[in-house]
Write a protein that holds these residues in place. Structure first.
Motif, PDB file in Angstrom:
ATOM      1  N   THR A 226      53.619  75.839  97.095  1.00  0.00           N
ATOM      2  CA  THR A 226      52.195  75.642  97.428  1.00  0.00           C
ATOM      3  C   THR A 226      51.995  74.681  98.607  1.00  0.00           C
ATOM      4  O   THR A 226      51.079  74.867  99.403  1.00  0.00           O
ATOM      5  CB  THR A 226      51.416  75.095  96.208  1.00  0.00           C
ATOM      6  N   GLN A 230      49.155  74.297 102.729  1.00  0.00           N
ATOM      7  CA  GLN A 230      48.054  73.329 102.701  1.00  0.00           C
ATOM      8  C   GLN A 230      47.540  72.910 104.082  1.00  0.00           C
ATOM      9  O   GLN A 230      46.462  72.359 104.174  1.00  0.00           O
ATOM     10  CB  GLN A 230      48.455  72.073 101.903  1.00  0.00           C
ATOM     11  N   SER A 365      45.980  78.858 100.057  1.00  0.00           N
ATOM     12  CA  SER A 365      45.487  78.520 101.398  1.00  0.00           C
ATOM     13  C   SER A 365      44.011  78.142 101.367  1.00  0.00           C
ATOM     14  O   SER A 365      43.424  77.879 102.411  1.00  0.00           O
ATOM     15  CB  SER A 365      45.667  79.713 102.344  1.00  0.00           C
ATOM     16  N   SER A 367      42.017  75.564  99.689  1.00  0.00           N
ATOM     17  CA  SER A 367      41.563  74.344  99.013  1.00  0.00           C
ATOM     18  C   SER A 367      40.064  74.159  99.266  1.00  0.00           C
ATOM     19  O   SER A 367      39.398  73.397  98.568  1.00  0.00           O
ATOM     20  CB  SER A 367      42.336  73.133  99.530  1.00  0.00           C
ATOM     21  N   TYR A 423      42.662  78.420  92.378  1.00  0.00           N
ATOM     22  CA  TYR A 423      43.383  77.404  93.161  1.00  0.00           C
ATOM     23  C   TYR A 423      44.061  76.398  92.220  1.00  0.00           C
ATOM     24  O   TYR A 423      45.241  76.069  92.383  1.00  0.00           O
ATOM     25  CB  TYR A 423      42.400  76.700  94.110  1.00  0.00           C
ATOM     26  N   MET A 427      48.130  75.874  92.036  1.00  0.00           N
ATOM     27  CA  MET A 427      48.680  74.560  92.381  1.00  0.00           C
ATOM     28  C   MET A 427      49.466  73.984  91.198  1.00  0.00           C
ATOM     29  O   MET A 427      50.462  73.292  91.363  1.00  0.00           O
ATOM     30  CB  MET A 427      47.570  73.579  92.783  1.00  0.00           C
TER      31      MET A 427
END
Ligand code: ADP
Ligand code: G6P
Length: 446
Positions: A226, A230, A365, A367, A423, A427
């Motif tokens: 992950t 970011q 991708s 956040s 998400y 994560m």
């Protein structure tokens, strides 16, 4: 093994090495990252732990010497001849096992010389692994191309702890039992101390065939690195490259008939035809990595996809605006992240997929909570990404309805909640956790 290299306490064995080597006519050699989700997932795992990787460098005939990657992985190339490439790789692996394990979407071919090549090449992988593994080493065998390796290796090196992980689905017994060499494959797999599958349903399918091994069979859904997704990119600039559409849809796949690329384009075409989306304000970007290009079903799939792209642009594009942007290429990771971050709707519609890492990469991708994921119910990832727009890829109306809902919900609080939930999930369950879970299970076996 070269005299200088030390045996490894941890060895990954996969058909592909993480690098795909090419020899050129002018005598130069180049290296590209290998295609596919297996390598994308395992590379960071091995960089973290160091160790050796036994695999095929993508060349035929000529084979490079052992080498190490920038990330410190020792690579041990296994040679494939032209006959091995055709019979083991293209034949038994990708024209027998691949369609059989993906629910017979295409008819598998059962051809006796291919089976002999599969045995021969699996023995070569087992032998090479036995040479580079230290006493009592942990050996982790990967995927459908190497299902005989655990049994062969156990016979040669009973001291090793051997794990096997299948990255693609394991089919229901009613399909698996078609395979003329079903007994040998089961026996080979059962050489492993731990047998890992993507989903509980795949583990159950296998367990029905080998109930005596129940305590060694587990599901470990694979995931992604992950952290690599970011960094933030210039979304405005990426969208400007496509003419600043109101809606940017995206598909990213290996060009494989299991991925449902044609069906998603046909769904898009019908939405345009019915005036439910505006061709002037919408762009669909489809990136398709070349894959297994000499095989008939792959060639046919490519030509149908390219015909559909041409037809849709011919019907709905205008001078200076193509409604579908199609690239039959492999992109760099940084370029993929730009596309993922800029896309409003990611469309992932496989008929069958072990997991589908692209879906998880798109989510990781974001956040920012932007975007939406249209996802096939038949991708392994659908078990975790429950707040995606789930569709049935066999039903064009279902793909259309979910694409339209995702487009129309853009910017809503509900769309944001859906992305945020996914998400958190991705994560939390990353590839490091997957590897840790598998290896802990393997180390705890007697
Ligand atoms: P598969 O392993 O069947 O190819 P996955 O979705 O699990 O499917 O994994 C695909 C991997 O390949 C992902 O890591 C994705 O980023 C990468 N990939 C797919 N298409 C492309 C492309 N056109 N260029 C570069 N990488 C790609
Ligand atoms: C899938 C398979 C992998 C394979 C990859 C790319 O992810 O599970 O084992 O390496 O596709 O396919 P290729 O035939 O190019 O190795």
């Amino acid at each position: 093994m070269p005299a200088t290299a030390k045996p490894h306490d941890f060895v990954v064995v996969a058909n592909r090495l993480p690098v795909d080597i090419s020899y050129h006519a002018d005598g130069t050699i180049s290296a590209q990252p290998s295609p596919g989700g297996l390598v994308a997932a395992l590379q960071p795992v091995l960089e973290q732990r160091q160790g050796g990787w036994v695999g095929w460098p993508g060349t035929v005939g000529e084979t490079p010497a052992p080498m190490s990657t920038e990330g410190g992985i020792q690579l041990h190339p296994v040679e494939l001849s032209q006959a091995d490439f055709e019979e083991f790789y293209e034949g038994f692996s990708n024209a027998t096992l691949w369609p059989l394990y993906h629910d017979v979407i295409m008819r598998p071919r059962y051809h006796r010389p291919w089976w002999q090549a599969y045995e021969r090449v699996n023995a070569r992988f087992a032998q090479r692994t036995a040479e580079v593994a230290a006493p009592n080493a942990v050996v982790w065998v990967q995927d459908y191309q190497l299902q005989l390796v655990p049994g062969m290796l156990k016979a040669m090196r009973p001291d090793l702890k051997i794990g096997l992980f299948l990255h693609i689905p394991f089919p229901p017994p009613s399909l698996f039992l078609q395979l003329p060499w079903r007994e040998q494959i089961l026996e080979g797999m059962l050489g492993a101390d731990v047998l890992g599958f993507q989903l509980p349903s795949c583990a159950k399918n296998f367990q029905a065939l080998a109930p005596q091994a129940a305590d060694r069979i587990h599901a470990f859904p694979i995931s992604i690195d992950t952290a690599a997704f970011q960094q933030s990119t210039d979304i405005q600039r990426t969208r400007a490259r496509f003419g600043n559409p109101d809606t940017l849809l995206l598909g990213v796949d290996r060009l494989d008939y299991t991925k449902g690329i044609l069906q998603r384009l046909e769904a898009f075409e019908e939405l345009l035809e019915q005036g439910l989306i505006d061709a002037e304000r919408t762009v669909f970007v489809q990136v398709a990595t070349p894959s297994r290009e000499r095989l008939e079903h792959y060639r046919l799939t490519r030509s149908k996809v390219e015909e559909a792209v041409g037809r849709i642009n011919g019907r709905f594009g205008s001078i200076g605006h193509s409604v579908v942007r199609y690239h039959h290429q492999s992109l760099k990771r940084a370029e993929l992240i730009e596309l993922y971050q800029a896309a409003d709707v990611m469309v992932v519609t496989p008929f069958k997929d072990g997991m589908n890492l692209v879906a998880k990469e798109y989510v990781a991708s974001h956040s920012d909570g932007r975007g939406a994921l249209v996802l096939s119910e038949f991708a392994g990832a659908a078990q975790e990404l429950r707040t995606s727009y789930l569709c049935n890829p066999h039903d064009i109306d279902s793909i259309k309805a979910q694409m339209l809902a995702a487009i129309n919900d853009q910017g809503s609080a509900e769309a944001q909640q859906r992305m945020e939930a996914m998400y958190q999930q991705v994560m939390h369950c990353d590839v490091e956790r997957w590897a840790k879970n598998f290896l802990e299970e393997l180390l705890s076996t007697p």
